[in-house]
Design a protein around this motif. Structure first.
Motif, PDB file in Angstrom:
ATOM      1  N   SER A   2       0.835  -1.212   0.000  1.00  0.00           N
ATOM      2  CA  SER A   2       0.000   0.000   0.000  1.00  0.00           C
ATOM      3  C   SER A   2       0.861   1.250   0.000  1.00  0.00           C
ATOM      4  O   SER A   2       0.466   2.295  -0.516  1.00  0.00           O
ATOM      5  CB  SER A   2      -0.962   0.007   1.185  1.00  0.00           C
ATOM      6  OG  SER A   2      -0.347   0.562   2.316  1.00  0.00           O
ATOM      7  N   GLU A   3       2.092   1.148   0.558  1.00  0.00           N
ATOM      8  CA  GLU A   3       3.017   2.284   0.458  1.00  0.00           C
ATOM      9  C   GLU A   3       3.397   2.531  -0.996  1.00  0.00           C
ATOM     10  O   GLU A   3       3.438   3.666  -1.456  1.00  0.00           O
ATOM     11  CB  GLU A   3       4.291   1.993   1.262  1.00  0.00           C
ATOM     12  CG  GLU A   3       4.410   2.809   2.533  1.00  0.00           C
ATOM     13  CD  GLU A   3       5.652   2.460   3.316  1.00  0.00           C
ATOM     14  OE1 GLU A   3       6.757   2.631   2.750  1.00  0.00           O
ATOM     15  OE2 GLU A   3       5.523   1.997   4.465  1.00  0.00           O
ATOM     16  N   ASP A   6       0.522   4.103  -2.759  1.00  0.00           N
ATOM     17  CA  ASP A   6       0.446   5.532  -2.447  1.00  0.00           C
ATOM     18  C   ASP A   6       1.435   6.321  -3.310  1.00  0.00           C
ATOM     19  O   ASP A   6       1.121   7.385  -3.834  1.00  0.00           O
ATOM     20  CB  ASP A   6       0.780   5.788  -0.965  1.00  0.00           C
ATOM     21  CG  ASP A   6      -0.365   5.372  -0.054  1.00  0.00           C
ATOM     22  OD1 ASP A   6      -1.458   5.073  -0.581  1.00  0.00           O
ATOM     23  OD2 ASP A   6      -0.167   5.331   1.170  1.00  0.00           O
ATOM     24  N   GLU A  10       0.541   9.107  -6.104  1.00  0.00           N
ATOM     25  CA  GLU A  10       1.120  10.449  -5.996  1.00  0.00           C
ATOM     26  C   GLU A  10       1.784  10.852  -7.319  1.00  0.00           C
ATOM     27  O   GLU A  10       1.635  11.976  -7.794  1.00  0.00           O
ATOM     28  CB  GLU A  10       2.130  10.464  -4.835  1.00  0.00           C
ATOM     29  CG  GLU A  10       2.898  11.757  -4.646  1.00  0.00           C
ATOM     30  CD  GLU A  10       2.045  12.923  -4.145  1.00  0.00           C
ATOM     31  OE1 GLU A  10       0.914  12.664  -3.692  1.00  0.00           O
ATOM     32  OE2 GLU A  10       2.506  14.081  -4.235  1.00  0.00           O
TER      33      GLU A  10
END
Lengths: 157, 257
Positions: A2-3, A6, A10
């Motif tokens: 999930s990082e 993200d 972005e």
């Protein structure tokens, strides 16, 4: 995961923002690696395996040339764009490469004319980390779905 | 390349184009098998005849296409010719490499932007592939076909009118089967100059739209801008609109105007 997701979200949000804002296209260029490949090609040519695209840049230098031409040399009626990128999906991880697919829709306005839908299509991109550790585009493949273009594509999609 | 006609007994292509025009047509379509490299399609909000005028007007390139001028591909004093068939229906614009003397003059004149260079100079550098010095040969075939050699891009542009105020321009890029991969890569690189996102062609689509907007704002008015006389003779320079005049003479005849 999930990082990473993200981070990817972005990156695409920056991509859209920098293109639509129009004021920091050099910042947009920074999202690409030096040995990047940028291709904008119709669904028709893509499916027929034909190499001609609307824009084919073999490296970042060519992309730089195009932005320069767009800002300094081309005659084009001023327009605004607003793009929405979604349906992001990591398709594969291969070594240091992240293979991403996403969909996009771009609205465009010309002078005093009403809003029009300008383009829809998909990205099939390959991302890797630059020297600073940030994700960047190694290969940006944009396939637009509609074959027929409303006159001109001035900005990259 | 296939041409179709509704005429019950259409003339042969050779007869229809005439000896000068068939020569330029055969220069590209010389019997070597072709290979399609891709299509581009754009809808330009202008009358279809404006698109044809654009390719019959050699002069605009030196003022509108700043990209070409900036990177040395074209100037108004580029050795050039405008040729037509006897009817005026078809025409060809030809530009060629400058000789050494005028290249030196160009270097002097071009200094105001000498700081500019392309990261990928091959974008504007031709590989010689024909038995002549022509860097661009733009042929317009009545009523709606354009055959282009511009640097190493080879393409047809087919104009399809969609009512009086808009027309589709259908581009077909091609090369020759089995050609040198270096030449093939150059064609694909230079395709960036052409089409709906072309570093040169965007100017045309945009200015055609602006021209149509300007003209259609005053439907009750006629206006006429003339350049360079009224004759219909071939020219050996780019500062002429003779091919446009010849086209309209033929158009008026065919349309009974």
């Amino acid at each position: 995961m999930s990082e990473l997701r993200d981070e990817i979200e972005e990156l695409y949000a920056r991509y859209a923002e920098l293109l639509d804002d129009d004021c920091d296209l050099d910042g947009w260029l920074d999202l690409f690696l030096d040995d990047t490949r940028y291709e904008l090609i119709s669904r028709e040519n893509f499916q027929l395996n034909l190499p001609v695209g609307l824009i084919i840049c073999e490296n970042k230098g060519m992309l730089k040339d195009r932005l320069f031409a767009m800002r300094e040399l081309m005659l084009a009626t001023p327009r605004w764009t607003r793009r929405v990128i979604g349906n992001l999906r990591v398709r594969a991880m291969q070594g240091d490469e992240v293979h991403v697919r996403a969909g996009y829709i771009i609205a465009q306005g010309l002078r005093a004319e009403p809003l029009a839908l300008f383009s829809a299509g998909e990205f099939r991109d390959i991302l890797t980390r630059g020297d600073d550790g940030n994700l960047r585009f190694r290969h940006k493949l944009t396939i637009y779905d509609h074959d027929l273009i409303a006159n001109s594509v001035v900005k990259p999609l | 390349m296939i041409f179709a006609s509704f005429a019950s007994e259409p003339p042969s292509l050779e007869l229809s184009l005439g000896p000068t025009m068939i020569g330029y047509f055969d220069r590209v379509f010389n019997g070597r098998p072709l290979e399609i490299l891709g299509y581009s399609r754009q809808r330009i909000p202008c009358n279809w005849k404006l698109i044809f005028e654009n390719i019959k007007d050699p002069y605009h390139a030196s003022t509108l296409h700043v990209f070409l001028v900036t990177f040395g591909l074209f100037r108004a004093d580029t050795p050039a010719a405008v040729k037509m068939d006897p009817s005026g229906a078809h025409s060809v614009l030809i530009s060629s490499k400058r000789d050494a003397v005028s290249a030196a003059e160009t270097a002097e004149l071009a200094t105001f932007r000498k700081d500019l260079s392309l990261n990928e100079p091959e974008l504007v550098q031709p590989i010689d592939e024909f038995d002549d010095p022509h860097t661009a040969v733009m042929q317009t075939i009545w009523p709606n076909l354009i055959v282009q050699q511009q640097v190493n891009t080879l393409a047809t542009r087919h104009i399809v009118p969609r009512g009086p105020g808009q027309a589709d321009l259908l581009w077909t890029f091609f090369g020759y089967a089995g050609e040198d991969p270096v030449l093939r890569r150059r064609r694909l690189l230079q395709a960036n100059l052409m089409g709906p996102a072309g570093l040169v062609s965007v100017d045309d689509g945009e200015v055609l739209q602006q021209t149509q907007d300007g003209a259609s704002a005053y439907p009750e008015a006629n206006y006429l801008v003339e350049m360079g006389g009224r004759d219909l003779a071939d020219a050996d320079h780019m500062v002429t609109e003779v091919a446009i005049r010849a086209f309209y003479q033929h158009y008026r005849e065919v349309m009974d105007l």
